[in-house]
Scaffold this motif. Structure first.
Motif, PDB file in Angstrom:
ATOM      1  N   MET A   1       0.640  -1.157  -0.086  1.00  0.00           N
ATOM      2  CA  MET A   1       0.164  -0.254   0.388  1.00  0.00           C
ATOM      3  C   MET A   1       1.110   1.260   0.085  1.00  0.00           C
ATOM      4  SD  MET A   1      -2.771   1.398   2.498  1.00  0.00           S
ATOM      5  CE  MET A   1      -3.894  -0.244   2.675  1.00  0.00           C
ATOM      6  N   ALA A   2       0.579   1.855  -0.351  1.00  0.00           N
ATOM      7  CA  ALA A   2       1.516   3.168  -0.801  1.00  0.00           C
ATOM      8  C   ALA A   2       1.319   4.167   0.153  1.00  0.00           C
ATOM      9  CB  ALA A   2       0.844   3.884  -2.530  1.00  0.00           C
ATOM     10  N   SER A   3       2.416   4.941   0.340  1.00  0.00           N
ATOM     11  CA  SER A   3       2.569   6.056   2.083  1.00  0.00           C
ATOM     12  C   SER A   3       1.178   6.567   1.145  1.00  0.00           C
ATOM     13  CB  SER A   3       3.850   5.696   2.429  1.00  0.00           C
ATOM     14  OG  SER A   3       4.589   6.492   1.331  1.00  0.00           O
ATOM     15  N   GLN A   4       1.275   7.436   2.505  1.00  0.00           N
ATOM     16  CA  GLN A   4      -0.577   8.504   2.460  1.00  0.00           C
ATOM     17  C   GLN A   4       1.061   9.697   2.320  1.00  0.00           C
ATOM     18  OE1 GLN A   4      -3.256   9.670   1.848  1.00  0.00           O
ATOM     19  NE2 GLN A   4      -3.561   6.917   2.258  1.00  0.00           N
ATOM     20  N   PRO A   5       0.194  11.051   1.803  1.00  0.00           N
ATOM     21  CA  PRO A   5       1.420  11.972   1.366  1.00  0.00           C
ATOM     22  C   PRO A   5       1.449  13.110   2.508  1.00  0.00           C
ATOM     23  CG  PRO A   5      -0.867  12.646   0.505  1.00  0.00           C
ATOM     24  CD  PRO A   5      -0.941  11.525   0.897  1.00  0.00           C
ATOM     25  N   TRP A   6       2.004  13.804   2.837  1.00  0.00           N
ATOM     26  CA  TRP A   6       2.190  14.893   4.033  1.00  0.00           C
ATOM     27  C   TRP A   6       1.036  16.194   3.561  1.00  0.00           C
ATOM     28  CZ3 TRP A   6       3.294  13.755   8.749  1.00  0.00           C
ATOM     29  CH2 TRP A   6       4.462  12.716   9.378  1.00  0.00           C
ATOM     30  N   ARG A   7       0.190  16.433   4.494  1.00  0.00           N
ATOM     31  CA  ARG A   7      -1.180  17.233   4.219  1.00  0.00           C
ATOM     32  C   ARG A   7      -0.712  18.493   5.305  1.00  0.00           C
ATOM     33  NH1 ARG A   7      -3.858  15.076  -0.117  1.00  0.00           N
ATOM     34  NH2 ARG A   7      -4.235  12.675   0.061  1.00  0.00           N
ATOM     35  N   THR A   8      -1.755  19.114   5.404  1.00  0.00           N
ATOM     36  CA  THR A   8      -1.668  20.712   6.035  1.00  0.00           C
ATOM     37  C   THR A   8      -3.334  20.378   6.637  1.00  0.00           C
ATOM     38  OG1 THR A   8      -0.061  21.749   4.580  1.00  0.00           O
ATOM     39  CG2 THR A   8      -1.449  22.616   7.376  1.00  0.00           C
ATOM     40  N   GLY A   9      -3.338  20.681   8.004  1.00  0.00           N
ATOM     41  CA  GLY A   9      -4.632  20.624   8.515  1.00  0.00           C
ATOM     42  C   GLY A   9      -4.442  21.684   9.128  1.00  0.00           C
ATOM     43  N   THR A  10      -5.739  21.713   9.451  1.00  0.00           N
ATOM     44  CA  THR A  10      -5.927  23.499  10.697  1.00  0.00           C
ATOM     45  C   THR A  10      -7.204  23.069  11.747  1.00  0.00           C
ATOM     46  OG1 THR A  10      -6.249  24.717   8.172  1.00  0.00           O
ATOM     47  CG2 THR A  10      -7.215  25.704  10.558  1.00  0.00           C
ATOM     48  N   VAL A  11      -6.264  23.568  12.601  1.00  0.00           N
ATOM     49  CA  VAL A  11      -7.333  23.467  13.826  1.00  0.00           C
ATOM     50  C   VAL A  11      -7.846  24.148  14.142  1.00  0.00           C
ATOM     51  CG1 VAL A  11      -7.412  23.457  16.682  1.00  0.00           C
ATOM     52  CG2 VAL A  11      -5.167  22.491  15.058  1.00  0.00           C
ATOM     53  N   ILE A  12      -9.748  23.690  13.919  1.00  0.00           N
ATOM     54  CA  ILE A  12     -10.909  24.647  13.910  1.00  0.00           C
ATOM     55  C   ILE A  12     -11.362  24.900  15.401  1.00  0.00           C
ATOM     56  CG2 ILE A  12     -11.032  24.031  11.408  1.00  0.00           C
ATOM     57  CD1 ILE A  12     -13.464  22.383  12.364  1.00  0.00           C
ATOM     58  N   ARG A  13     -11.054  23.863  16.076  1.00  0.00           N
ATOM     59  CA  ARG A  13     -11.885  23.841  17.663  1.00  0.00           C
ATOM     60  C   ARG A  13     -10.869  22.698  18.679  1.00  0.00           C
ATOM     61  NH1 ARG A  13     -16.614  22.079  16.381  1.00  0.00           N
ATOM     62  NH2 ARG A  13     -16.824  19.680  17.465  1.00  0.00           N
ATOM     63  N   ILE A  14     -10.848  23.070  19.574  1.00  0.00           N
ATOM     64  CA  ILE A  14     -10.220  22.927  20.893  1.00  0.00           C
ATOM     65  C   ILE A  14     -11.228  22.575  21.885  1.00  0.00           C
ATOM     66  CG2 ILE A  14      -7.774  22.124  22.330  1.00  0.00           C
ATOM     67  CD1 ILE A  14      -6.331  24.012  19.881  1.00  0.00           C
ATOM     68  N   GLU A  15     -11.707  21.192  22.527  1.00  0.00           N
ATOM     69  CA  GLU A  15     -12.412  21.530  23.835  1.00  0.00           C
ATOM     70  C   GLU A  15     -11.962  20.103  24.565  1.00  0.00           C
ATOM     71  OE1 GLU A  15     -16.217  19.943  22.503  1.00  0.00           O
ATOM     72  OE2 GLU A  15     -16.281  21.295  20.693  1.00  0.00           O
ATOM     73  N   ASP A  16     -12.028  20.699  26.018  1.00  0.00           N
ATOM     74  CA  ASP A  16     -11.781  20.484  27.260  1.00  0.00           C
ATOM     75  C   ASP A  16     -12.795  18.747  27.100  1.00  0.00           C
ATOM     76  OD1 ASP A  16      -9.682  22.127  28.153  1.00  0.00           O
ATOM     77  OD2 ASP A  16     -10.662  23.453  29.042  1.00  0.00           O
ATOM     78  N   GLU A  17     -11.803  18.207  27.361  1.00  0.00           N
ATOM     79  CA  GLU A  17     -13.038  16.396  27.697  1.00  0.00           C
ATOM     80  C   GLU A  17     -12.613  16.079  29.125  1.00  0.00           C
ATOM     81  OE1 GLU A  17     -14.887  13.143  26.671  1.00  0.00           O
ATOM     82  OE2 GLU A  17     -15.249  14.673  25.875  1.00  0.00           O
ATOM     83  N   THR A  18     -11.595  15.852  29.597  1.00  0.00           N
ATOM     84  CA  THR A  18     -11.415  16.196  31.202  1.00  0.00           C
ATOM     85  C   THR A  18     -10.157  17.432  31.550  1.00  0.00           C
ATOM     86  OG1 THR A  18     -10.185  14.697  30.943  1.00  0.00           O
ATOM     87  CG2 THR A  18     -11.774  13.925  30.896  1.00  0.00           C
ATOM     88  N   TYR A  19      -9.482  16.824  32.995  1.00  0.00           N
ATOM     89  CA  TYR A  19      -8.796  18.069  33.175  1.00  0.00           C
ATOM     90  C   TYR A  19      -6.832  17.568  32.296  1.00  0.00           C
ATOM     91  CZ  TYR A  19      -6.688  13.778  35.656  1.00  0.00           C
ATOM     92  OH  TYR A  19      -6.265  12.733  35.789  1.00  0.00           O
ATOM     93  N   ASN A  20      -6.711  16.633  31.827  1.00  0.00           N
ATOM     94  CA  ASN A  20      -6.164  16.335  31.154  1.00  0.00           C
ATOM     95  C   ASN A  20      -6.126  16.164  30.043  1.00  0.00           C
ATOM     96  OD1 ASN A  20      -6.321  13.681  31.974  1.00  0.00           O
ATOM     97  ND2 ASN A  20      -4.674  13.387  32.924  1.00  0.00           N
TER      98      ASN A  20
END
Length: 252
Positions: free
Chosen positions: A1-20
């Motif tokens: 299986m051919a390896s996936q290319p490197w791409r750019t991802g943008t963080v659109i949201r960050i949420e706290d699930e627990t204290y850590n």
């Protein structure tokens, strides 16, 4: 299986699930749809070291394929972890990350013809959340499904209310959270480690079996730290199941 290319991802949201623990929602802008199989992971190339092989960090995808170019990761902060400290302390909404994926073969079978035991600790619940929601949303035929999730205390529980709600909607699905260092104060749950729970179920299911060759068919999916996985592999084979019935994703 051919390896996936490197791409750019943008963080659109960050949420706290627990204290850590945080939930990171990432959009792959160059794709209309980020397609993956439930259980797969992505790898980041983070600016945390001069050597390439020490910059890569992999995380299981916690969401499920929905036709969009957004996916979710569930990440716990490790005190001495260069990768997670960077993600928690340097990354904000709008940050761009270099990523490759999806990757991995820790996925559901094409046809679910056996009972499935999803056994995890900590953020090892992430790929199983993806699998279970995918099964429910697509009405995939299945046998019994067990999510056996171990953590230390109630404050360490992840997706707890969501899994309780899913257990009411998804037929033949049993959610079994267990705490090793705290009780439940009236809330329904288990105490101790994950191993006693699947051992009890399997022994009960197999009481009527005359030989090991006639055990109730089951597959065991393990995700978490090495110590838990090593113990589980020994205990599952001691129950009479062969190694081919065990599938694992190792953390750390």
């Amino acid at each position: 299986m051919a390896s996936q290319p490197w791409r750019t991802g943008t963080v659109i949201r960050i949420e706290d699930e627990t204290y850590n623990t945080k939930r990171f929602f990432i959009r792959v802008n160059e794709l209309e749809s980020f397609d993956f199989k439930p259980g797969q992971f992505v790898t980041f190339d983070l600016p945390i070291h001069e050597h390439v092989n020490k910059r890569w960090r992999s995380y299981s995808i916690a969401s499920w394929p929905d036709g969009t170019n957004v996916f979710e990761l569930l990440i716990v902060l490790l005190e001495d972890g260069a990768g997670t400290n960077y993600l928690f302390n340097e990354v904000t909404v709008g940050s761009e990350l270099t990523l490759r994926g999806p990757q991995g073969v820790f996925t559901l079978p094409a046809h679910i013809e056996k009972d499935l035991f999803f056994i995890c600790t900590g953020t090892g619940i992430a790929p199983f959340r993806s699998m279970l929601n995918y099964i429910q949303l697509h009405n995939i035929p299945h046998k019994n499904l067990y999510l056996i999730f171990g953590c230390r205390t109630k404050k360490d529980l992840l997706y707890h209310e969501e899994m309780k709600a899913l257990a009411k909607r998804l037929e033949n699905f049993t959610y079994m959270p267990t705490l090793s260092r705290e009780g439940w104060d009236g809330e329904e749950g288990h105490t101790g480690y994950v191993h006693s729970l699947y051992e009890e179920i399997c022994k009960k299911n197999n009481e009527a079996c005359e030989t090991l060759e006639h055990l109730q068919p089951a597959s065991f999916y393990l995700c978490g730290w090495k110590a838990m996985i090593d113990d589980a592999r020994k205990k599952i084979t001691a129950l009479g199941y062969d190694r081919k019935s065990i599938h694992l994703e190792l953390y750390g």
